[in-house]
Design a protein around this motif. Sequence first.
Motif, mmCIF file in Angstrom:
data_model
loop_
_atom_site.group_PDB
_atom_site.id
_atom_site.type_symbol
_atom_site.label_atom_id
_atom_site.label_comp_id
_atom_site.label_asym_id
_atom_site.label_seq_id
_atom_site.Cartn_x
_atom_site.Cartn_y
_atom_site.Cartn_z
ATOM 1 N N ASP A 108 11.650 -23.937 24.013
ATOM 2 C CA ASP A 108 10.536 -23.958 23.142
ATOM 3 C C ASP A 108 10.699 -25.076 22.361
ATOM 4 O O ASP A 108 9.712 -25.580 21.979
ATOM 5 C CB ASP A 108 10.644 -22.777 22.501
ATOM 6 N N GLN A 150 24.199 -20.830 19.066
ATOM 7 C CA GLN A 150 23.815 -19.940 19.988
ATOM 8 C C GLN A 150 22.196 -19.864 19.928
ATOM 9 O O GLN A 150 21.487 -19.963 20.860
ATOM 10 C CB GLN A 150 24.242 -18.680 19.730
ATOM 11 N N ALA A 151 21.563 -19.829 18.716
ATOM 12 C CA ALA A 151 20.182 -19.693 18.483
ATOM 13 C C ALA A 151 19.628 -20.883 18.971
ATOM 14 O O ALA A 151 18.415 -20.773 19.774
ATOM 15 C CB ALA A 151 20.017 -19.772 16.919
ATOM 16 N N LEU A 152 20.098 -22.225 18.848
ATOM 17 C CA LEU A 152 19.087 -23.332 19.524
ATOM 18 C C LEU A 152 19.424 -23.264 20.725
ATOM 19 O O LEU A 152 18.372 -23.886 21.610
ATOM 20 C CB LEU A 152 20.089 -24.742 18.864
ATOM 21 N N ARG A 153 20.448 -22.984 21.507
ATOM 22 C CA ARG A 153 20.542 -22.738 22.909
ATOM 23 C C ARG A 153 19.405 -21.920 23.498
ATOM 24 O O ARG A 153 18.945 -22.179 24.720
ATOM 25 C CB ARG A 153 21.861 -22.402 23.289
ATOM 26 N N ASN A 154 19.531 -20.711 22.990
ATOM 27 C CA ASN A 154 18.272 -19.791 23.272
ATOM 28 C C ASN A 154 16.765 -20.090 23.163
ATOM 29 O O ASN A 154 15.901 -19.915 24.069
ATOM 30 C CB ASN A 154 18.416 -18.631 22.509
ATOM 31 N N VAL A 155 16.610 -20.896 22.311
ATOM 32 C CA VAL A 155 15.127 -21.478 22.175
ATOM 33 C C VAL A 155 15.067 -22.918 22.327
ATOM 34 O O VAL A 155 14.075 -23.671 22.293
ATOM 35 C CB VAL A 155 14.677 -21.400 20.608
ATOM 36 N N GLY A 167 15.002 -18.126 17.133
ATOM 37 C CA GLY A 167 16.228 -18.290 17.811
ATOM 38 C C GLY A 167 17.444 -17.465 17.104
ATOM 39 O O GLY A 167 18.251 -16.982 17.608
ATOM 40 N N ILE A 175 10.037 -21.485 15.795
ATOM 41 C CA ILE A 175 10.774 -21.473 16.902
ATOM 42 C C ILE A 175 12.427 -21.127 16.712
ATOM 43 O O ILE A 175 12.984 -20.426 17.247
ATOM 44 C CB ILE A 175 10.760 -22.757 17.465
ATOM 45 N N ILE A 176 12.910 -21.986 15.703
ATOM 46 C CA ILE A 176 14.367 -21.690 15.222
ATOM 47 C C ILE A 176 14.729 -20.506 14.677
ATOM 48 O O ILE A 176 15.465 -19.921 15.046
ATOM 49 C CB ILE A 176 14.785 -22.961 14.253
ATOM 50 N N SER A 218 17.378 -14.006 17.579
ATOM 51 C CA SER A 218 17.803 -13.514 19.049
ATOM 52 C C SER A 218 19.265 -13.472 19.215
ATOM 53 O O SER A 218 19.772 -13.000 20.152
ATOM 54 C CB SER A 218 17.197 -14.750 20.102
ATOM 55 N N LYS A 275 20.127 -16.466 28.596
ATOM 56 C CA LYS A 275 20.349 -16.776 26.904
ATOM 57 C C LYS A 275 21.393 -16.070 26.441
ATOM 58 O O LYS A 275 22.237 -14.800 26.996
ATOM 59 C CB LYS A 275 19.119 -16.016 26.339
#
Length: 222
Positions: free
Chosen positions: A154, A146-151, A116, A112-113, A119, A220
């Motif tokens: 999930d 930003q990556a953690l916010r996007n996922v 992210g 998942i990360i 992304s 996102k």
Amino acid sequence: MSELIQQFFNVDIMRQAFPYLMSGLFVTITLTAVLAPLGFACGLGLAVMSEARPAGVRWLVRAWVNVFRTMPPLVLIVITFSALPFLGIRLPAIICAVIALLLNNTAYYCEIIRAGLGSVSPGQMEAARSTGLGYKDSLRYVVLPQALRNVLPDLVSNTIEVVKATSLASIVGVYDLLYSASTIRSVTFNTSALTLAAIIYLTILLPAVRLSGRLERRPKTV
């Protein structure tokens, strides 16, 4: 119809079972409180390692993730509980369950990360580096948030799966919510305790499921 109600919704049995289920729920919450943060931290470390330049490191991480995502967590629990004594390592059943479930959910958190990280536009890293930040600081302060916010949806969904997966620990005798309900059923020959356990799971997880749905509708970062 009355037999169905008596077998699955016997209020008297539910009332008597409730204190025992609360003891099991405490174990379930404890397992989740250990597994979710540890799984996230280990998954984060593996995800960052998967972006490392040495190809060997990336290969090892992806092999780890593929193996433990493929293995059913129930099989991992049974193997861990059964195999360690042959290596001279004797651990309590709950520790064996934690080890097995951690191997499994770490792999999912990692994927998942890693998704992210993928992304986030490469321009974000380049912009951060242009301000004088090093690679690690750029990753820590610019890309990772930003990556953690996007996922985030999930991550919440996977944490819900962690809560549900703790019920598998009952197979090796861990006195969690499912084990306590199953024990009461075996004594009373009535399924009402399991019905009450299902209601407790629903009460705990439904708000988290709704939160995950709301997070999925958030825009996102690109």
